[in-house]
Design an enzyme around this catalytic site. Sequence first.
Site, PDB file in Angstrom:
ATOM      1  N   ALA A   1       0.945 -12.507   0.837  1.00 29.62           N
ATOM      2  CA  ALA A   1       0.852 -13.307  -0.394  1.00 29.62           C
ATOM      3  C   ALA A   1       0.303 -14.709  -0.169  1.00 29.62           C
ATOM      4  O   ALA A   1       0.282 -15.522  -1.094  1.00 29.62           O
ATOM      5  CB  ALA A   1       2.218 -13.387  -1.068  1.00 29.62           C
TER       6      ALA A   1
ATOM      7  N   ASN B   1       4.819  -9.557  11.387  1.00 23.11           N
ATOM      8  CA  ASN B   1       3.632  -8.777  11.711  1.00 23.11           C
ATOM      9  C   ASN B   1       3.940  -7.335  11.322  1.00 23.11           C
ATOM     10  O   ASN B   1       4.765  -6.675  11.965  1.00 23.11           O
ATOM     11  CB  ASN B   1       3.320  -8.887  13.200  1.00 23.11           C
TER      12      ASN B   1
ATOM     13  N   ASN C   1       0.808  -5.397  -0.593  1.00 22.77           N
ATOM     14  CA  ASN C   1      -0.563  -5.884  -0.770  1.00 22.77           C
ATOM     15  C   ASN C   1      -1.288  -6.096   0.566  1.00 22.77           C
ATOM     16  O   ASN C   1      -2.501  -5.937   0.648  1.00 22.77           O
ATOM     17  CB  ASN C   1      -0.511  -7.209  -1.557  1.00 22.77           C
TER      18      ASN C   1
ATOM     19  N   TYR D   1     -10.998   3.005   6.971  1.00 22.31           N
ATOM     20  CA  TYR D   1     -10.359   2.266   5.874  1.00 22.31           C
ATOM     21  C   TYR D   1     -10.137   3.207   4.674  1.00 22.31           C
ATOM     22  O   TYR D   1      -9.047   3.234   4.084  1.00 22.31           O
ATOM     23  CB  TYR D   1     -11.231   1.069   5.478  1.00 22.31           C
TER      24      TYR D   1
HETATM   25  N1  LIG Z   1     -10.835  -7.842  -1.864  1.00 23.41           N
HETATM   26  C1  LIG Z   1     -11.314  -6.677  -2.275  1.00 23.41           C
HETATM   27  O1  LIG Z   1     -12.488  -6.550  -2.694  1.00 23.41           O
HETATM   28  C2  LIG Z   1     -10.455  -5.441  -2.267  1.00 23.41           C
HETATM   29  C3  LIG Z   1     -11.022  -4.227  -2.681  1.00 23.41           C
HETATM   30  C4  LIG Z   1     -10.248  -3.081  -2.655  1.00 23.41           C
HETATM   31  C5  LIG Z   1      -8.924  -3.146  -2.247  1.00 23.41           C
HETATM   32  N2  LIG Z   1      -8.390  -4.340  -1.849  1.00 23.41           N
HETATM   33  C6  LIG Z   1      -6.997  -4.364  -1.413  1.00 23.41           C
HETATM   34  O2  LIG Z   1      -6.304  -5.390  -2.101  1.00 23.41           O
HETATM   35  C7  LIG Z   1      -5.336  -5.988  -1.226  1.00 23.41           C
HETATM   36  C8  LIG Z   1      -5.590  -7.483  -1.111  1.00 23.41           C
HETATM   37  O3  LIG Z   1      -6.960  -7.681  -0.775  1.00 23.41           O
HETATM   38  P1  LIG Z   1      -7.447  -9.050  -0.139  1.00 23.41           P
HETATM   39  O4  LIG Z   1      -8.915  -8.958   0.000  1.00 23.41           O
HETATM   40  O5  LIG Z   1      -6.821 -10.171  -0.869  1.00 23.41           O
HETATM   41  O6  LIG Z   1      -6.739  -8.881   1.316  1.00 23.41           O
HETATM   42  P2  LIG Z   1      -6.938  -9.739   2.665  1.00 23.41           P
HETATM   43  O7  LIG Z   1      -7.170 -11.150   2.321  1.00 23.41           O
HETATM   44  O8  LIG Z   1      -7.956  -9.046   3.516  1.00 23.41           O
HETATM   45  O9  LIG Z   1      -5.515  -9.517   3.356  1.00 23.41           O
HETATM   46  C9  LIG Z   1      -4.314  -9.860   2.692  1.00 23.41           C
HETATM   47  C10 LIG Z   1      -3.294 -10.275   3.691  1.00 23.41           C
HETATM   48  O10 LIG Z   1      -2.891  -9.175   4.506  1.00 23.41           O
HETATM   49  C11 LIG Z   1      -2.147  -9.747   5.547  1.00 23.41           C
HETATM   50  N3  LIG Z   1      -2.112  -8.948   6.772  1.00 23.41           N
HETATM   51  C12 LIG Z   1      -3.156  -8.422   7.459  1.00 23.41           C
HETATM   52  N4  LIG Z   1      -2.713  -7.880   8.627  1.00 23.41           N
HETATM   53  C13 LIG Z   1      -1.367  -8.085   8.654  1.00 23.41           C
HETATM   54  C14 LIG Z   1      -0.348  -7.775   9.592  1.00 23.41           C
HETATM   55  N5  LIG Z   1      -0.604  -7.182  10.769  1.00 23.41           N
HETATM   56  N6  LIG Z   1       0.919  -8.136   9.312  1.00 23.41           N
HETATM   57  C15 LIG Z   1       1.201  -8.778   8.156  1.00 23.41           C
HETATM   58  N7  LIG Z   1       0.286  -9.093   7.236  1.00 23.41           N
HETATM   59  C16 LIG Z   1      -0.988  -8.763   7.486  1.00 23.41           C
HETATM   60  C17 LIG Z   1      -2.799 -11.095   5.873  1.00 23.41           C
HETATM   61  O11 LIG Z   1      -1.761 -12.062   5.974  1.00 23.41           O
HETATM   62  P3  LIG Z   1      -1.953 -13.410   6.859  1.00 23.41           P
HETATM   63  O12 LIG Z   1      -3.212 -14.043   6.336  1.00 23.41           O
HETATM   64  O13 LIG Z   1      -0.724 -14.207   6.577  1.00 23.41           O
HETATM   65  O14 LIG Z   1      -2.073 -12.990   8.301  1.00 23.41           O
HETATM   66  C18 LIG Z   1      -3.750 -11.316   4.691  1.00 23.41           C
HETATM   67  O15 LIG Z   1      -3.702 -12.613   4.158  1.00 23.41           O
HETATM   68  C19 LIG Z   1      -5.449  -5.235   0.104  1.00 23.41           C
HETATM   69  O16 LIG Z   1      -4.523  -4.180   0.118  1.00 23.41           O
HETATM   70  C20 LIG Z   1      -6.862  -4.690   0.063  1.00 23.41           C
HETATM   71  O17 LIG Z   1      -7.060  -3.547   0.868  1.00 23.41           O
HETATM   72  C21 LIG Z   1      -9.137  -5.496  -1.836  1.00 23.41           C
END
Ligand SMILES: NC(=O)c1ccc[n+]([C@@H]2O[C@H](COP(=O)([O-])OP(=O)(O)OC[C@H]3O[C@@H](n4cnc5c(N)ncnc54)[C@H](OP(=O)(O)O)[C@@H]3O)[C@@H](O)[C@H]2O)c1
Length: 230
Positions: A8, A54, A77, A140
């Site tokens: 978040a 983590n 998320n 993915y």
């Molecule tokens: N952006 C898009 O276009 C898109 C499209 C389709 C689906 N989604 C889905 O929507 C959701 C949010 O997307 P987003 O682009 O905002 O995501 P993001 O910025 O890539 O990742 C969200 C957060 O996931 C956390 N994370 C990653 N690895 C982790 C680990 N090992 N342990 C704990 N936390 C971890 C990170 O936390 P920290 O930064 O604190 O490490 C990161 O800030 C995801 O599920 C993504 O797959 C996004």
Amino acid sequence: MTVLVTGAAKRIGRAIALRLHREGMRVLIHYSTSEQDARRTAQDCGDAPLYRANLENVTEIRAMFNEIGHLDALVNNAARFTKFDVMSIEESDWDFIHDVNLKAVFFCCQSAARIMQPTGRIVNISSLGGIRPWADHVHYCASKAGVIMLTKALAKALAPNITVNSVAPGVFPFSQKEENDPRVAAMIRRTPMGRAGNADDIAEAVLFFLKSTRFITAQVMAVDGGLSQR
Ligand SMILES: NC(=O)c1ccc[n+]([C@@H]2O[C@H](COP(=O)([O-])OP(=O)(O)OC[C@H]3O[C@@H](n4cnc5c(N)ncnc54)[C@H](OP(=O)(O)O)[C@@H]3O)[C@@H](O)[C@H]2O)c1
């Protein structure tokens, strides 16, 4: 309603947390490495409690939920996204994605279900990539298709006390650089609604599943401007 949002600190997770806070929910902020951003989100959510874990590590997941103690809702998320040529993916690349995108989602659901009394709600963020195949993101896509089936199977397993639904985002770029990526730009051009998504579109869908009738479970809502139907 007390709700934990994983990942978040920024981007979509932050938007979800802010929206749920505005709706009067007590939001708990999970982060892993983005401590400064997470503190900002927590502050913007009325000094919300922060939890660092983590999610690759099931012991850390369980410790976090033990510390939380009670939950009404969970939004899974947090995720990883990488691009790989299918012929060069190594076992470590596969695990890098699946440990967070699928294994962690299961163990967060299990841990949350143990502390949701008497009822609860879970929303798993999947992806258009779990519905439509993307050649450069095979691992993915497999992980996110797994999240969709996990959602449906868990909805049966945890009924009638806990609802489990999924929101599947389409294209959500957060910078001009992301938007200019040729693959992303092409997807935006093909989106019937004629634009990329913004994080509030996802927050809206999450809120729906958290507030709607409990008779809605095992559902996947694509928030993609109609792109999944092209
Ligand atoms: N952006 C898009 O276009 C898109 C499209 C389709 C689906 N989604 C889905 O929507 C959701 C949010 O997307 P987003 O682009 O905002 O995501 P993001 O910025 O890539 O990742 C969200 C957060 O996931 C956390 N994370 C990653 N690895 C982790 C680990 N090992 N342990 C704990 N936390 C971890 C990170 O936390 P920290 O930064 O604190 O490490 C990161 O800030 C995801 O599920 C993504 O797959 C996004």
